[in-house]
Design a protein around this motif. Sequence first.
Motif, PDB file in Angstrom:
ATOM      1  N   GLN A   3       0.834  -1.204   0.000  1.00 26.04           N
ATOM      2  CA  GLN A   3       0.000   0.000   0.000  1.00 26.04           C
ATOM      3  C   GLN A   3       0.870   1.255   0.000  1.00 26.04           C
ATOM      4  N   GLU A   4       1.909   1.256   0.838  1.00 23.09           N
ATOM      5  CA  GLU A   4       2.765   2.427   0.936  1.00 23.09           C
ATOM      6  C   GLU A   4       3.551   2.654  -0.359  1.00 23.09           C
ATOM      7  N   LYS A   5       4.028   1.565  -0.965  1.00 22.09           N
ATOM      8  CA  LYS A   5       4.759   1.686  -2.234  1.00 22.09           C
ATOM      9  C   LYS A   5       3.855   2.253  -3.322  1.00 22.09           C
ATOM     10  N   LEU A   6       2.624   1.770  -3.390  1.00 20.20           N
ATOM     11  CA  LEU A   6       1.681   2.280  -4.397  1.00 20.20           C
ATOM     12  C   LEU A   6       1.337   3.743  -4.115  1.00 20.20           C
ATOM     13  N   HIS A   7       1.177   4.084  -2.844  1.00 26.91           N
ATOM     14  CA  HIS A   7       0.888   5.479  -2.487  1.00 26.91           C
ATOM     15  C   HIS A   7       1.999   6.407  -2.971  1.00 26.91           C
ATOM     16  N   GLN A   8       3.248   5.975  -2.834  1.00 29.47           N
ATOM     17  CA  GLN A   8       4.372   6.824  -3.230  1.00 29.47           C
ATOM     18  C   GLN A   8       4.577   6.833  -4.737  1.00 29.47           C
ATOM     19  N   ASN A   9       4.091   5.798  -5.421  1.00 26.39           N
ATOM     20  CA  ASN A   9       4.372   5.649  -6.849  1.00 26.39           C
ATOM     21  C   ASN A   9       3.183   6.096  -7.695  1.00 26.39           C
ATOM     22  N   VAL A  10       2.354   5.153  -8.096  1.00 30.47           N
ATOM     23  CA  VAL A  10       1.250   5.462  -9.016  1.00 30.47           C
ATOM     24  C   VAL A  10       0.230   6.415  -8.392  1.00 30.47           C
ATOM     25  N   CYS A  11       0.096   6.388  -7.065  1.00 29.28           N
ATOM     26  CA  CYS A  11      -0.880   7.257  -6.389  1.00 29.28           C
ATOM     27  C   CYS A  11      -0.389   8.687  -6.221  1.00 29.28           C
ATOM     28  N   ARG A  12       0.873   8.931  -6.566  1.00 31.53           N
ATOM     29  CA  ARG A  12       1.473  10.272  -6.453  1.00 31.53           C
ATOM     30  C   ARG A  12       1.248  10.863  -5.064  1.00 31.53           C
ATOM     31  N   LYS A  13       1.730  10.102  -4.075  1.00 29.83           N
ATOM     32  CA  LYS A  13       1.646  10.523  -2.671  1.00 29.83           C
ATOM     33  C   LYS A  13       0.203  10.843  -2.267  1.00 29.83           C
ATOM     34  N   ARG A  14      -0.687   9.954  -2.672  1.00 30.35           N
ATOM     35  CA  ARG A  14      -2.116   9.973  -2.312  1.00 30.35           C
ATOM     36  C   ARG A  14      -2.906  11.101  -2.977  1.00 30.35           C
ATOM     37  N   THR A  15      -2.279  11.910  -3.813  1.00 29.43           N
ATOM     38  CA  THR A  15      -3.038  12.982  -4.471  1.00 29.43           C
ATOM     39  C   THR A  15      -3.993  12.416  -5.517  1.00 29.43           C
ATOM     40  N   LEU A  16      -3.606  11.328  -6.186  1.00 28.59           N
ATOM     41  CA  LEU A  16      -4.467  10.723  -7.202  1.00 28.59           C
ATOM     42  C   LEU A  16      -5.351   9.624  -6.623  1.00 28.59           C
ATOM     43  N   VAL A  17      -4.781   8.794  -5.782  1.00 31.69           N
ATOM     44  CA  VAL A  17      -5.523   7.651  -5.206  1.00 31.69           C
ATOM     45  C   VAL A  17      -5.099   7.464  -3.755  1.00 31.69           C
ATOM     46  N   ALA A  18      -6.051   7.089  -2.917  1.00 29.53           N
ATOM     47  CA  ALA A  18      -5.760   6.713  -1.527  1.00 29.53           C
ATOM     48  C   ALA A  18      -6.403   5.354  -1.259  1.00 29.53           C
ATOM     49  N   ILE A  19      -5.635   4.441  -0.666  1.00 27.31           N
ATOM     50  CA  ILE A  19      -6.095   3.073  -0.427  1.00 27.31           C
ATOM     51  C   ILE A  19      -6.536   2.915   1.022  1.00 27.31           C
ATOM     52  N   GLY A  20      -7.676   2.265   1.215  1.00 27.81           N
ATOM     53  CA  GLY A  20      -8.144   1.917   2.553  1.00 27.81           C
ATOM     54  C   GLY A  20      -8.431   0.431   2.629  1.00 27.81           C
ATOM     55  N   THR A  21      -7.906  -0.251   3.645  1.00 32.99           N
ATOM     56  CA  THR A  21      -8.161  -1.686   3.825  1.00 32.99           C
ATOM     57  C   THR A  21      -8.792  -1.895   5.194  1.00 32.99           C
ATOM     58  N   HIS A  22      -9.834  -2.736   5.236  1.00 35.33           N
ATOM     59  CA  HIS A  22     -10.635  -2.872   6.465  1.00 35.33           C
ATOM     60  C   HIS A  22     -11.002  -4.328   6.723  1.00 35.33           C
ATOM     61  N   ASP A  23     -11.126  -4.650   8.007  1.00 35.65           N
ATOM     62  CA  ASP A  23     -11.607  -5.973   8.416  1.00 35.65           C
ATOM     63  C   ASP A  23     -13.117  -5.992   8.204  1.00 35.65           C
ATOM     64  N   LEU A  24     -13.556  -6.740   7.199  1.00 35.28           N
ATOM     65  CA  LEU A  24     -14.970  -6.732   6.814  1.00 35.28           C
ATOM     66  C   LEU A  24     -15.875  -7.287   7.899  1.00 35.28           C
ATOM     67  N   ASP A  25     -15.341  -8.142   8.747  1.00 41.05           N
ATOM     68  CA  ASP A  25     -16.171  -8.752   9.797  1.00 41.05           C
ATOM     69  C   ASP A  25     -16.489  -7.785  10.934  1.00 41.05           C
ATOM     70  N   THR A  26     -15.835  -6.632  10.979  1.00 43.28           N
ATOM     71  CA  THR A  26     -16.093  -5.656  12.045  1.00 43.28           C
ATOM     72  C   THR A  26     -17.028  -4.545  11.588  1.00 43.28           C
ATOM     73  N   ILE A  27     -17.417  -4.557  10.321  1.00 45.09           N
ATOM     74  CA  ILE A  27     -18.277  -3.506   9.771  1.00 45.09           C
ATOM     75  C   ILE A  27     -19.382  -4.152   8.954  1.00 45.09           C
ATOM     76  N   SER A  28     -20.396  -3.377   8.597  1.00 43.14           N
ATOM     77  CA  SER A  28     -21.503  -3.940   7.824  1.00 43.14           C
ATOM     78  C   SER A  28     -21.908  -2.965   6.718  1.00 43.14           C
ATOM     79  N   GLY A  29     -22.113  -3.520   5.523  1.00 47.29           N
ATOM     80  CA  GLY A  29     -22.518  -2.695   4.380  1.00 47.29           C
ATOM     81  C   GLY A  29     -24.024  -2.477   4.382  1.00 47.29           C
ATOM     82  N   PRO A  30     -24.530  -1.681   3.446  1.00 50.45           N
ATOM     83  CA  PRO A  30     -23.761  -0.961   2.418  1.00 50.45           C
ATOM     84  C   PRO A  30     -22.981   0.211   3.023  1.00 50.45           C
ATOM     85  N   PHE A  31     -21.903   0.570   2.318  1.00 53.08           N
ATOM     86  CA  PHE A  31     -21.024   1.644   2.772  1.00 53.08           C
ATOM     87  C   PHE A  31     -21.338   2.919   1.999  1.00 53.08           C
ATOM     88  N   THR A  32     -21.162   4.041   2.651  1.00 54.60           N
ATOM     89  CA  THR A  32     -21.475   5.335   2.028  1.00 54.60           C
ATOM     90  C   THR A  32     -20.222   6.189   1.978  1.00 54.60           C
TER      91      THR A  32
END
Length: 587
Positions: free
Chosen positions: A144-173
Motif C-alpha cells: 500500500q505504501e509503495k503504491l501510495h508513493q508511486n502510481v498514487c502520487r503521494k495519495r493525491t491521485l488515489v488513496a487506499i483503505g483496507t478494512h476488516d470486513l467482519d467488524t463492519i456492515s454494508g452498504p457503505f457510504t
Amino acid sequence: MPTVSVKRDLLFQALGKTYSDEEFDELCFEFGLELDEITSERDMMSREQGDERASAASDVVLYKIDVPANRYDLLCLEGLVRGLQVFKQRIEAPRYRCVKASGGEAQKLIITKETAAVRPHAVAAVLRNITFTQDRYDSFIELQEKLHQNVCRKRTLVAIGTHDLDTISGPFTYTAKPPGDIRFSPLNQSTEYTATQLMDLYKTDSHLRHYLHIIEDEPLYPVIYDSNGVVLSMPPIINGNHSKISLNTKNVFIECTATDLTKAKIVLDMMVTMFSEYCAEPFTVEEAEVMYPDGRCCVYPELAYRTETLSGEFINRRVGIKESAENISGLLTRMCLRSEVTGDQIKVEIPPTRSDVIHACDIMEDAAIAYGFNNIARTTPKTYTVANQLPLNKLTELLRTDLAAAGFTEGLTFTLCSQEDIADKLGKNIKDIKAVHIANPKTAEFQVARTTLLPGLLKTLAANRKMPLPLKLFEISDVVMKDDKKDVGARNNRRLCAVFYNKSPGFEVIHGLLDRVMQLLEVKPDHRHGYSIKAVEDSTFFPGRCAEIFARGQSVGRLGVLHPDVINRFELTLPCSALDLDIEQFL
C-alpha cells in the motif's frame, strides 16, 4: 526507480531455491531488475543512528531490489516471486477471476454528490477467506505504501483503505462533510477526534503530515461510513481504528478513493491480484458494487484481460534478433504475457497486473528482456553519423583549461540558491530580477535558480577563508533567466565568473584576466570592432570601481571591486574583485 526490500531467506523459501548473492544478482539482471544493496535492519540503523541504537535491530539479511517505476506488479514479495517463477518457467502465470459474493448480495459502496468537489471516484473489492501471517501482513501494508508513493502520487491521485470486513456492515457510504461534523477514532488511537482536531494532531506526525495539504483547505472532507455510521476512513489521511486489519482478519474490504478513476482501477487490481493467492480459493476476488450519484452501478475489480496482435518480424527488426514467431511467443509467455501464434501473427494476452503494457513497443521490450540483452548480437548501424561537440561546450572547455593555466582554481557551485543570495546580499531587489522561482522549495537555501555565478563563488571563498592568500576562483556554467519568448518560459545562459580575494582588491588582476580571455577569444581592444570597458554604477560593486564590458558594440558583462556591504553579507573580511562575462556572445 522504486526500491523493494525483501528478506533474503523468505525470498529464497518462496522461490524454492537458494542462490548465492552473485547468482541472484545475475537473475535480477536477466529479468530486467537490479540488486541494489545487500544489508540488514541493523546495518541500516547503524549507519543512520549509530551502533548503540542499532543493537536491538534485526540482523536478518535484506535484499534491496531496484524495480522499474512502471512495474507496479513487482513492488512486493508476492509479485516479485511470481514474476521470477514464471520467468524461470517453474510455474504458469495465474488466471485472476472475479467471483460473486457467496451470500448472493455483493458489498455496496454508495457515492454521494458531495464528493464531486474533493475526490469524486471510488472503487472497491473484497478478499474473502484470506490467511495472514506476520510476513504476509507486513508485505500487505508495505505494498500500500509503495503504491501510495508511486502510481498514487503521494495519495493525491488515489488513496487506499483496507478494512476488516467482519467488524463492519454494508452498504457503505462515501460522502463529504464539514470537518467539524466528522468524528471518529483514527488508526491506532482509542480517543475520538473531529477531523479538524486530527489535522492539528497530524501536523507534527513525520509520516501523515505530508498528506494534510491535499484536503485541509477544502470546505468538505471525504469520509466513508458503514450502515451503522461507523467511520471506515477519512481519505486520503487516515483509516478508522474500528475496522483495523490484523493477523486474525479473514475477510478484507478494500476501497480506493481517487481523483483519477483509471489510476484507481490499476491500484485496486494490483492490491487484489498480489494477495488473492492467500485466499481459500487462490487468485479469486469477490466483486463489489459502486453506486454513483447519477444512478450508475459499476462492478469492481475489473481484472480486465485484453489482447494485442503483432508480427514476429516487428519484434525481430526492432530488437535486432532473428527468432521464429514460436520462440518469440515463448519469450513473451515467460514475462507473464501469455502468447500464441496464429499464422504469421502473435496474439499476446495482457493480464490486469501489466498496466505498464500500453503499446506494441512495450511488448517488444519484454521480448528483448526475456531474450537477454547480452545475447543480442552487435551490429554496425546502417546510418553513419559523425559526432561533434556543441560549439558552446567546446568553447567552455577551452576557456577552462586556459583560466586554470592563468592560476585560477575552478569551482562548481549549486544551480539553485536562496532569494537572498541573488538579491539582498548583492544589493539588489528580488522584484527586479528575472529569476525562476521554485514553487515549493524544501529549504531556504534552494528557492530560485541562480541568475549569476557570483554568489556561489563568494560562498566558496567564505568556506575556504583559512586557505593561503590570494584566493583566485572561477566558474564557467549556466545561469537561468526568465524569457517569455521561450516555450518553457526560461532559458539557460552560459557565463564566466571569476573572483580575486586578497588583502588588496586586485582590480588589476581581474582586468588582466579579462584581457587574457579576450585574447583567447581573438577579440582585440577596440571601441567599434573589438572590446572596451566603460565606467558604470552597480550596487554590487564599490562606487567608482565598476566597469561595463562591451564587445562589438554589445554589453557582455561587468568587472570591478565588490562593495564592502556585499563582502560582509557573505561573511568575508578582505577586499574582493570580480568579473562576470556572458560567453555566448562570442560564438
